[in-house]
Motif scaffolding. Structure first.
Motif, short mmCIF file in Angstrom:
data_model
loop_
_atom_site.label_atom_id
_atom_site.label_comp_id
_atom_site.label_asym_id
_atom_site.label_seq_id
_atom_site.Cartn_x
_atom_site.Cartn_y
_atom_site.Cartn_z
N ILE A 165 81.54 -25.09 -87.55
CA ILE A 165 82.22 -26.09 -86.48
C ILE A 165 81.75 -25.65 -85.06
N CYS A 166 81.56 -24.38 -84.83
CA CYS A 166 80.99 -23.91 -83.35
C CYS A 166 79.65 -24.35 -83.35
N GLY A 167 78.94 -24.18 -84.50
CA GLY A 167 77.63 -24.59 -84.45
C GLY A 167 77.34 -25.98 -84.24
N THR A 168 78.14 -26.82 -84.74
CA THR A 168 77.99 -28.18 -84.60
C THR A 168 78.49 -28.71 -83.05
N TRP A 169 79.32 -27.83 -82.52
CA TRP A 169 79.68 -28.06 -81.13
C TRP A 169 78.59 -27.83 -80.22
N VAL A 170 77.78 -26.79 -80.58
CA VAL A 170 76.63 -26.34 -79.76
C VAL A 170 75.51 -27.69 -79.96
N TRP A 171 75.32 -28.12 -81.08
CA TRP A 171 74.38 -29.27 -81.22
C TRP A 171 75.12 -30.37 -80.50
N ILE A 172 76.10 -30.73 -80.60
CA ILE A 172 76.86 -31.87 -79.63
C ILE A 172 76.51 -31.71 -78.37
N PHE A 173 76.78 -30.63 -77.62
CA PHE A 173 76.57 -30.38 -76.28
C PHE A 173 75.41 -30.46 -75.76
N VAL A 174 74.51 -29.89 -76.67
CA VAL A 174 73.08 -29.91 -76.06
C VAL A 174 72.61 -31.38 -76.30
N ALA A 175 72.90 -31.96 -77.18
CA ALA A 175 72.40 -33.42 -77.45
C ALA A 175 73.29 -34.25 -76.31
N ALA A 216 77.90 -25.55 -73.72
CA ALA A 216 77.01 -25.20 -75.07
C ALA A 216 76.68 -23.74 -75.06
N SER A 217 76.35 -23.21 -73.85
CA SER A 217 76.13 -21.76 -73.81
C SER A 217 77.40 -21.05 -74.52
N PHE A 218 78.38 -21.17 -74.12
CA PHE A 218 79.66 -20.62 -74.52
C PHE A 218 79.83 -20.58 -76.12
#
Length: 153
Positions: A35-45, A132-134
């Motif tokens: 879930i957290c990794g998906t959020w990283v991808w979403i926010f960077v995208a 995304a950094s968080f």
């Protein structure tokens, strides 16, 4: 005659299968990692990848880690491990290597955040990069916890 020697039964806990995966440490970390990794991808995208050299690596690590972790979670849920000790080694190696890769991605994402502070779309991209950094550092921490908690089982 009964033997008085040590028991031949294994004292190692069984690897979880099915819903027990979500209740057993360290395997319960897999879903938050995804879930957290998906959020990283979403926010960077969402930043339109304004710094492709930095954020391209972040997106690659987050997406591949999410997919491999999802496959690992499914294999635990379906019981493919058949309680083999090799799965513990595989799990530990995967999560240890992924923790290192995610930590490198989190540092690059933090650098991209600093560089986007005074960029063209400054307020929005800066805020998205901060989040995304968080999540990148949080995800790296979860992978580190997972990798080390296998040893204390």
């Amino acid at each position: 005659m009964a033997s008085v020697g040590p028991s031949t039964a294994s004292t190692q806990p069984a690897l979880p299968s099915g819903p027990a995966v979500f209740k057993t440490i360290p395997y319960a970390f897999i879903l938050p990692e995804i879930i957290c990794g998906t959020w990283v991808w979403i926010f960077v995208a969402a930043t339109s990848v304004s710094l492709p050299l930095l954020q391209g690596w972040v997106m690659y690590v987050s997406l591949t880690s999410c997919l491999i972790s999802l496959l690992l979670l499914l294999s635990y849920l379906l019981g493919f491990h058949k309680n083999s000790e090799n799965w513990k080694v595989l799990d530990s190696l995967y999560h240890g290597a992924t923790a290192i890769l995610y930590l490198s991605a989190a540092v690059l994402q933090a650098n991209a955040t600093i560089m986007s502070e005074f960029g063209p779309n400054s307020p929005l991209y800066y805020q998205l990069n901060c989040v995304a950094s968080f999540f990148a550092f949080l995800t790296a921490f979860l992978y580190i916890l997972h990798a080390f908690s296998i040893y204390y089982q």
